[in-house]
Design an enzyme around this catalytic site. Sequence first.
Site, PDB file in Angstrom:
ATOM      1  N   CYS A  63      -0.079  66.396  51.218  1.00  0.00           N
ATOM      2  CA  CYS A  63       0.190  66.739  49.821  1.00  0.00           C
ATOM      3  C   CYS A  63       0.830  65.585  49.058  1.00  0.00           C
ATOM      4  CB  CYS A  63       1.076  67.982  49.730  1.00  0.00           C
ATOM      5  SG  CYS A  63       2.721  67.786  50.450  1.00  0.00           S
ATOM      6  N   GLU A  87      12.212  65.018  56.251  1.00  0.00           N
ATOM      7  CA  GLU A  87      11.510  66.292  56.479  1.00  0.00           C
ATOM      8  C   GLU A  87      10.639  66.171  57.729  1.00  0.00           C
ATOM      9  OE1 GLU A  87       8.134  66.890  56.087  1.00  0.00           O
ATOM     10  OE2 GLU A  87       7.406  65.089  55.085  1.00  0.00           O
ATOM     11  N   MET A 121       3.990  74.848  55.894  1.00  0.00           N
ATOM     12  CA  MET A 121       4.645  74.937  54.592  1.00  0.00           C
ATOM     13  C   MET A 121       4.863  76.400  54.206  1.00  0.00           C
ATOM     14  SD  MET A 121       5.342  72.139  52.694  1.00  0.00           S
ATOM     15  CE  MET A 121       3.964  71.035  52.493  1.00  0.00           C
TER      16      MET A 121
END
Length: 426
Positions: free
Chosen positions: A51, A113, A191
């Site tokens: 993304c 992350e 996600m």
Amino acid sequence: MNNIVLIGTNHNSSPQHIRERLAFDNNKLDRYLKELRSIDGVSEVMIISTCNRVEVLYVSSFNVKDRIVDYLSEYSGIDKEELKGYLYVKENLDAVRHIFRVASSLDSMVVGEPQILGQIKDAYRWSVEFLTSGATINRIMRRAFHAAKVVKANTDISKGAVSVAYAGFLSVNKLVNLEGKKVLSIGSGEMNRLALEYFSKHGAKIYALINRTKENVKDLCEKYNVAVYDFCKIKELLNEVDIVITATSAKNPIIKKDDIPNRNLIILDLALPRDTQKGVENLENVVVIFVDDLKGVVDETLKERKKQAQIAEKIIEDELRAYQEYVESLDYDEVIKQIRLTAERIRKLEMYRFQKMYKNKLNDDIIDGVDKLTKSLLSKVLHEPTMNIKQFLNHPEGDLYIELLRRLFGLSKSKRDVRCFFSENN
């Protein structure tokens, strides 16, 4: 000499609508990888498409950067000159450093992350599965995975709950009290799963799931006691929920203007390309939060991680030096030379012991004959293995063979577990 090149764009160098057009459809990666691999001069290639980034890592025998940009331009439909303004190009050691940083989550929108490492492993796995990676990319990626492991073990960069999904949760939480709000999740990826955890823990009710393969969300259905529906139910379910979390790999929008009810609705769209049709964000009573909208939220939560990132950058440089030393140690001629020198030292030592043991019992002709015999035996024993070493260097697992040979002959100075050079899990 082969060149290692990375051409790509990310959340810092291009807006979301550009990355959407460049994003590769995971269902067609076989085709894209083979098309890139077929470009004259390209011997290995890997695609990273998430993304927040689209990157092509490749190995070539001569300069083919223009051909790669041509391919990206043709594929995305973006004018070549416009596209160049969004792309960065990194070569050789800079390209390797970039991959190490990406795998260690130092180049992510949300520094630290954990999702990016899994995405990079998937990208590498696809290049292996579709036979477009080779010895060089294998070497880079395995060392990148090792670097990521060292960073995680020696810093607190991943401490806390900061991720793109968490940033999305914070954005929604600022807009509305989540207690009792009904949530629809579209997609079954990491996600979605992370976002559902955050929303559920803060009082929201997970109301329904939509997914193409129902088996993939069986665990979520049991965990949240909800049903899973087909995509044809989107319009109906949008009329029943307050919040939508969507993060699919669909190439075209799945939430259309005509699907939106005349009521308050928040859509957290974490997909690339976007799952929400353009213009939905302008409808009355609808708030749509896209990936690029999360940058401000992320910046507020990353002060401590930035301190840890400085420590991580030093680790990356250490790992990069180790990578350089290792690559240099794989020099074919040097490995052959060292193996033969080691074997010759052993032969001479044994000849010395032989002469000492039979001193005054053997004449010079016999000693000379034994000397020639041992030289001949040594040459014959080493001939095939040393000839095969060159083939090993071009084999996908070539590093493993060469390093094991070096260690068997006592030529390696490395004290690390040999597995760290070869296994993505180390």
